[in-house]
Design a protein around this motif. Structure first.
Motif, PDB file in Angstrom:
ATOM      1  N   VAL A   1       0.860  -1.180   0.000  1.00  0.00           N
ATOM      2  CA  VAL A   1       0.000   0.000   0.000  1.00  0.00           C
ATOM      3  C   VAL A   1       0.896   1.230   0.000  1.00  0.00           C
ATOM      4  N   ASP A   2       0.666   2.101  -0.945  1.00  0.00           N
ATOM      5  CA  ASP A   2       1.496   3.303  -1.072  1.00  0.00           C
ATOM      6  C   ASP A   2       2.984   2.962  -0.945  1.00  0.00           C
ATOM      7  N   GLY A   3       3.384   1.920  -1.605  1.00  0.00           N
ATOM      8  CA  GLY A   3       4.799   1.542  -1.627  1.00  0.00           C
ATOM      9  C   GLY A   3       5.261   0.775  -0.396  1.00  0.00           C
TER      10      GLY A   3
ATOM     11  N   GLN B   1       5.136  -2.509   1.889  1.00  0.00           N
ATOM     12  CA  GLN B   1       4.733  -3.909   1.854  1.00  0.00           C
ATOM     13  C   GLN B   1       3.940  -4.249   3.117  1.00  0.00           C
ATOM     14  N   ILE B   2       2.712  -4.739   2.955  1.00  0.00           N
ATOM     15  CA  ILE B   2       1.893  -5.058   4.130  1.00  0.00           C
ATOM     16  C   ILE B   2       1.682  -6.570   4.247  1.00  0.00           C
ATOM     17  N   LEU B   3       1.348  -7.218   3.142  1.00  0.00           N
ATOM     18  CA  LEU B   3       1.208  -8.684   3.185  1.00  0.00           C
ATOM     19  C   LEU B   3       2.486  -9.307   2.637  1.00  0.00           C
TER      20      LEU B   3
ATOM     21  N   PRO C   1      -3.708  -9.336  15.488  1.00  0.00           N
ATOM     22  CA  PRO C   1      -3.663  -8.033  16.151  1.00  0.00           C
ATOM     23  C   PRO C   1      -3.948  -6.880  15.178  1.00  0.00           C
ATOM     24  N   ASN C   2      -4.267  -5.740  15.717  1.00  0.00           N
ATOM     25  CA  ASN C   2      -4.495  -4.545  14.894  1.00  0.00           C
ATOM     26  C   ASN C   2      -3.275  -4.300  14.004  1.00  0.00           C
ATOM     27  N   GLY C   3      -3.556  -3.954  12.788  1.00  0.00           N
ATOM     28  CA  GLY C   3      -2.468  -3.595  11.877  1.00  0.00           C
ATOM     29  C   GLY C   3      -1.748  -4.785  11.282  1.00  0.00           C
ATOM     30  N   SER C   4      -2.242  -5.989  11.494  1.00  0.00           N
ATOM     31  CA  SER C   4      -1.521  -7.156  10.983  1.00  0.00           C
ATOM     32  C   SER C   4      -1.772  -7.379   9.490  1.00  0.00           C
ATOM     33  N   GLY C   5      -2.772  -6.717   8.949  1.00  0.00           N
ATOM     34  CA  GLY C   5      -2.971  -6.801   7.491  1.00  0.00           C
ATOM     35  C   GLY C   5      -4.273  -7.466   7.074  1.00  0.00           C
ATOM     36  N   LYS C   6      -5.203  -7.625   8.003  1.00  0.00           N
ATOM     37  CA  LYS C   6      -6.462  -8.324   7.698  1.00  0.00           C
ATOM     38  C   LYS C   6      -7.290  -7.556   6.661  1.00  0.00           C
ATOM     39  N   SER C   7      -7.485  -6.259   6.902  1.00  0.00           N
ATOM     40  CA  SER C   7      -8.274  -5.466   5.943  1.00  0.00           C
ATOM     41  C   SER C   7      -7.537  -5.331   4.623  1.00  0.00           C
ATOM     42  N   THR C   8      -6.223  -5.291   4.701  1.00  0.00           N
ATOM     43  CA  THR C   8      -5.428  -5.224   3.472  1.00  0.00           C
ATOM     44  C   THR C   8      -5.717  -6.447   2.610  1.00  0.00           C
ATOM     45  N   LEU C   9      -5.743  -7.597   3.245  1.00  0.00           N
ATOM     46  CA  LEU C   9      -6.047  -8.834   2.515  1.00  0.00           C
ATOM     47  C   LEU C   9      -7.442  -8.739   1.879  1.00  0.00           C
TER      48      LEU C   9
ATOM     49  N   THR D   1     -12.265 -11.227  12.378  1.00  0.00           N
ATOM     50  CA  THR D   1     -12.827 -10.777  13.655  1.00  0.00           C
ATOM     51  C   THR D   1     -11.764 -10.733  14.739  1.00  0.00           C
ATOM     52  N   HIS D   2     -12.060  -9.974  15.766  1.00  0.00           N
ATOM     53  CA  HIS D   2     -11.172  -9.918  16.938  1.00  0.00           C
ATOM     54  C   HIS D   2     -11.710 -10.762  18.079  1.00  0.00           C
ATOM     55  N   TYR D   3     -12.987 -11.160  17.982  1.00  0.00           N
ATOM     56  CA  TYR D   3     -13.615 -11.742  19.157  1.00  0.00           C
ATOM     57  C   TYR D   3     -14.238 -13.099  18.899  1.00  0.00           C
TER      58      TYR D   3
HETATM   59  N1  LIG Z   1      -1.410   4.099   2.953  1.00  0.00           N
HETATM   60  C1  LIG Z   1      -0.681   3.399   3.868  1.00  0.00           C
HETATM   61  N2  LIG Z   1       0.635   3.695   4.034  1.00  0.00           N
HETATM   62  C2  LIG Z   1       1.357   3.014   4.925  1.00  0.00           C
HETATM   63  N3  LIG Z   1       0.869   2.065   5.710  1.00  0.00           N
HETATM   64  C3  LIG Z   1      -0.429   1.726   5.578  1.00  0.00           C
HETATM   65  C4  LIG Z   1      -1.268   2.372   4.644  1.00  0.00           C
HETATM   66  N4  LIG Z   1      -2.496   1.847   4.748  1.00  0.00           N
HETATM   67  C5  LIG Z   1      -2.429   0.892   5.685  1.00  0.00           C
HETATM   68  N5  LIG Z   1      -1.195   0.824   6.190  1.00  0.00           N
HETATM   69  C6  LIG Z   1      -0.707  -0.048   7.248  1.00  0.00           C
HETATM   70  O1  LIG Z   1      -0.953  -1.398   6.910  1.00  0.00           O
HETATM   71  C7  LIG Z   1      -1.062  -2.163   8.087  1.00  0.00           C
HETATM   72  C8  LIG Z   1      -2.217  -3.123   7.949  1.00  0.00           C
HETATM   73  O2  LIG Z   1      -3.450  -2.417   7.979  1.00  0.00           O
HETATM   74  P1  LIG Z   1      -4.830  -3.194   7.973  1.00  0.00           P
HETATM   75  O3  LIG Z   1      -5.897  -2.186   7.885  1.00  0.00           O
HETATM   76  O4  LIG Z   1      -4.777  -4.232   6.934  1.00  0.00           O
HETATM   77  O5  LIG Z   1      -4.808  -3.862   9.424  1.00  0.00           O
HETATM   78  P2  LIG Z   1      -5.923  -4.746  10.128  1.00  0.00           P
HETATM   79  O6  LIG Z   1      -5.274  -6.039  10.420  1.00  0.00           O
HETATM   80  O7  LIG Z   1      -7.163  -4.771   9.346  1.00  0.00           O
HETATM   81  O8  LIG Z   1      -6.111  -3.948  11.485  1.00  0.00           O
HETATM   82  P3  LIG Z   1      -7.421  -3.717  12.396  1.00  0.00           P
HETATM   83  O9  LIG Z   1      -7.559  -4.927  13.220  1.00  0.00           O
HETATM   84  O10 LIG Z   1      -7.065  -2.548  13.228  1.00  0.00           O
HETATM   85  O11 LIG Z   1      -8.567  -3.480  11.477  1.00  0.00           O
HETATM   86  C9  LIG Z   1      -1.215  -1.175   9.233  1.00  0.00           C
HETATM   87  O12 LIG Z   1       0.009  -1.091   9.943  1.00  0.00           O
HETATM   88  C10 LIG Z   1      -1.481   0.132   8.529  1.00  0.00           C
HETATM   89  O13 LIG Z   1      -0.991   1.226   9.261  1.00  0.00           O
END
Ligand SMILES: Nc1ncnc2c1ncn2[C@@H]1O[C@H](COP(=O)(O)OP(=O)(O)OP(=O)(O)O)[C@@H](O)[C@H]1O
Ligand SMILES: [Mg+2]
Lengths: 463, 260
Positions: B16-18, B20-22, B40-48, B203-205
């Motif tokens: 995302v925006d250069g 690497q998340i996954l 955990p939060n920020g682990s990349g679930k929504s990214t997937l 989900t978280h729960y």
């Molecule tokens: N535009 C961006 N630039 C840099 N990092 C980003 C960008 N968008 C998302 N991220 C990062 O990607 C990571 C994964 O985000 P994501 O939304 O997939 O997490 P998540 O697992 O769904 O978290 P949550 O449980 O809080 O919903 C986070 O650390 C987020 O800050």
């Protein structure tokens, strides 16, 4: 002589036109005198200086209007254009220089409602006309307003007596039958205390798209520039409610100048909507004057610009009376190399304590060459303003909104159309009259390439 | 119909925006299966989830995703939805001016590939709203505009009901719901379930999983699935949190990340 310097590009109208008009319309002395005074003002005034903020983005000095000749007496309509339509309380049809048809619900006429052209008003309601003509929109304002005061013909006078509420809209349909003509529409709406009226002001000329229920217009010297300078004067008495809808469907050759000004009494309510669809250039001023306490103003605007169309709106929300409220919401969608300017002043004077104002201008840029310049100006002198907000944006369609629709299987082109439609709908939905709402929406969408097949929930339920 | 492979993700890397998340996700979902993804939060679930649906901001840098055997990378989001993929968003977008009723009708028409008779649409709409205990007035309102958090989540499941997908990815559909709403939405999801449907529940729960029992639970951490198990894994997480799992698999992951 200044006239030769700035005069070369001006419309081809002369003193002889004023003379002929006075002779033809059998104007009373005072009216003839006013026309001549206005003509002299027109001749004496310079065109606005492009250094002036209001004219910076629409430089009239650089424009040429000299092809435009005064619109002549109209041919009577072959068919009954003003055939009584059950959806209207009254209708006035102006074609070129003349009003060709007037209809008013006889019941309303019996209650003292007046709907007629301005020449008739000068003969039959002289005192009223003397009082209201050019009082809200004054000839000295700028050169083309002066020209309107000198050369208006036909025109519309609507008078609603105290306490009379007209539920259905009154409609003015103005058309110019050929390219290359100069026209000077002039409308006066007087709503006496506690009256209620909805007024629709629809304008059209060749290429401006079909306008019901008129016959198709013959094409004149196609492409030669048309020139329109209009004035609309709205007087809303104490507690009166006036809705004014302007639907601009001038043809693509028309340079359209228009000044709308509403003066509100105590607790009066005025809603205006400017729907910008047609014209080559539109320079429109919409002012709301609130000298009395408790007045409420809603100024709405929707514009769809394409090709090289240019729209320039100036608005004023002038709060003078205490606890006055105004809200402006203008939206545009622009494609190709269309451009739009909105320069809006909210002025809350020292005397206007407890007032509330908002102005928002949103502009959707559907092509990289489209351009919008929204400029909000706040002038606040009162110390106890209860709320004042403003916002202005210009940008492309929201990627997240688009993705959301696409994620629901909706193809991008349909999604874009839905977003444009929704974008306008959130303004148009503020029109209380449902029939008008869908009429304006349909007109906007026809320009934007057809609607996406909208059904209301009620349509769905009743299926 | 069940057991047929619906979704096959192999070595998926997304930026995302250069950034690497996954970092290489593998996952297979068959028809009729429910997979929970926790992390955990920020682990990349929504990214997937967003990458699977084709959000333009999420760039796939490596790996493949097959849906019903077809590589979806070349497909625009609407084509993916037409193919039967559905994403219930964690943060649904508001669209002022577009009413729910029009939106849903356009969506149903698009997924069918042909006009839907108004009568049929109405019946489907009213039935699904009733199932989710949604007031009919929601159909009049603009899409998600002014909806409460819980109302937005319900509206997402309403859309799922209308679109009738083969694969439903639900990104934290349970968050923001009160206890009664959670039950209603869970029951709604169950009612929409069929042997053809594969579900990915983010989900978280544990609480949602009490209603919708997953056969598989995966833990996503720093852009990788670090552990997979059965429904018991979610219960274990609820008790112990992520620390034990991360302590066990995290360091190896970090080392692998450095090597890569
Ligand atoms: N535009 C961006 N630039 C840099 N990092 C980003 C960008 N968008 C998302 N991220 C990062 O990607 C990571 C994964 O985000 P994501 O939304 O997939 O997490 P998540 O697992 O769904 O978290 P949550 O449980 O809080 O919903 C986070 O650390 C987020 O800050
Ligand atoms: Mg998330």
């Amino acid at each position: 002589m200044t006239e030769t310097v700035v005069g070369s590009g001006l419309p081809s109208v002369t003193e002889a036109d004023v003379d002929a008009l006075i002779a033809r319309s059998d104007a009373p002395e005072w009216l003839a005198e006013r026309r001549w005074t206005a003509w002299r003002t027109y001749v004496a005034m310079d065109l606005p200086d492009p250094g002036d903020e209001e004219w910076r983005r629409t430089d009239v000095r650089a424009m040429r209007f000299d092809g435009a000749r005064l619109a002549m007496a109209a041919m009577p309509l072959a068919d009954d254009a003003a055939a009584r339509d059950g959806s209207l309380a009254g209708q006035l049809v102006q074609r070129d220089a003349d009003v060709v048809a007037v209809q008013l619900d006889p019941e309303l006429a019996a209650r003292g409602v007046i709907l007629c052209d301005l020449h008739t008003a000068a003969r039959e309601h002289e005192e009223l006309l003397k009082r209201y003509l050019s009082d809200a929109v004054r000839p000295s304002e700028w050169k083309f307003v002066a020209l309107n005061a000198a050369l208006w013909s036909g025109g519309c006078f609507l008078y609603v007596p105290k306490g009379v509420e007209i539920a259905l809209p009154v409609q003015l349909s103005t058309s110019v039958s050929a390219d290359g003509l100069a026209a000077f529409p002039h409308t006066i709406i007087v709503a006496e205390p506690n009256s209620r009226v909805i007024f629709v002001d629809e304008t059209q000329s060749p290429d401006g798209g079909p306008l019901s229920p008129q016959p198709p217009l013959p094409l004149g010297e196609k492409g030669s520039a048309g020139f329109v300078s209009g004035a609309v004067e709205i007087y809303a008495g104490d507690g009166a409610k006036v809705d004014y809808y302007s639907i601009n469907r001038w043809g693509g050759s028309v340079n359209n100048f228009n000044t709308v000004r509403a003066i509100l009494g105590r607790d009066a309510e005025v809603l205006t909507m400017a729907a910008g669809i047609g014209s080559k250039v539109t320079k429109m001023r919409i002012d709301a004057e609130m000298p009395n306490a408790g007045a409420r103003v809603t100024l709405l605007g929707v514009t769809f610009g394409d090709g090289s169309q240019h729209f320039d709106y100036n608005t004023l929300q002038n709060h003078v009376g205490k606890s006055t409220i105004s809200d402006l919401q203008f939206k545009s969608a622009l494609t190709d190399s269309a451009s739009l300017v909105w320069y809006g002043i909210t002025r809350i004077n020292e005397t206007a304590g407890g007032s509330e104002a908002n102005q928002t201008s949103r502009n959707l840029l559907l092509s990289e060459h489209a351009k919008a310049s929204p400029i909000p100006i706040l002038e606040i002198k009162a110390h106890d303003v209860s709320k004042c907000s403003h916002g202005a944006t210009a940008g492309p369609v929201d990627e997240n909104e688009l993705f959301y629709l696409e994620a629901r299987a909706i193809p991008r082109t349909v999604a874009e159309r839905m977003l444009v439609e929704g974008y306008f709908a959130s303004v148009v939905d503020r029109i209380p009259n449902v029939a008008l709402r869908s009429r304006i929406m349909t007109a906007m969408l026809a320009k934007a390439g057809g609607g996406s097949g909208t059904l209301s929930y009620d349509d769905v339920l009743s299926a | 119909m069940a057991d047929e492979v619906l979704l096959k993700i192999s070595g998926l890397k997304v930026a995302v925006d250069g950034k690497q998340i996954l970092n290489g996700v593998d996952l297979v979902v068959n028809r009729g299966e429910v997979h929970a993804i926790m992390g955990p939060n920020g682990s990349g679930k929504s990214t997937l989830a967003n990458a699977l649906m084709g959000h333009p901001k999420y760039a796939i840098t490596e790996g493949t995703v097959l849906f019903k055997g077809q590589n979806i990378f070349g497909l625009s989001p609407d084509k993916r939805a037409q193919a039967g993929m559905f994403l219930a968003f964690q943060y649904p977008t508001s669209i002022p001016g577009v009413t729910m009723v029009n939106f849903l009708r356009q969506a149903m028409k698009a997924v069918r590939g042909e006009d839907v008779p108004v009568r049929e649409f109405r019946e489907k709409l009213l039935a699904t709203m009733k199932l989710l205990k949604m007031d009919e007035q929601f159909a009049r309102r603009y899409v998600n505009e002014g909806f409460s958090g819980g109302e937005k989540k319900r509206a997402e499941i309403l859309q799922m009901g209308i679109l009738d997908p083969d694969l439903a990815i639900m990104d934290e559909t349970d968050s923001g719901l009160d206890i009664d709403a959670l039950r209603t939405v869970a029951e709604g999801i169950n009612a929409l379930t069929s042997p053809k449907l594969g579900i990915v529940l983010i989900t978280h729960y544990q609480r949602l999983l009490n209603y919708i029992t997953p056969q598989f639970v995966h833990i996503l951490y720093q852009g990788r699935i670090i552990q997979s198990g059965g429904a018991e894994l979610a219960l274990q997480l609820e008790e112990q949190g992520y620390d034990p799992v991360i302590a066990k698999y995290g360091p190896a992951l970090a080392a692998a990340g450095e090597k890569a």
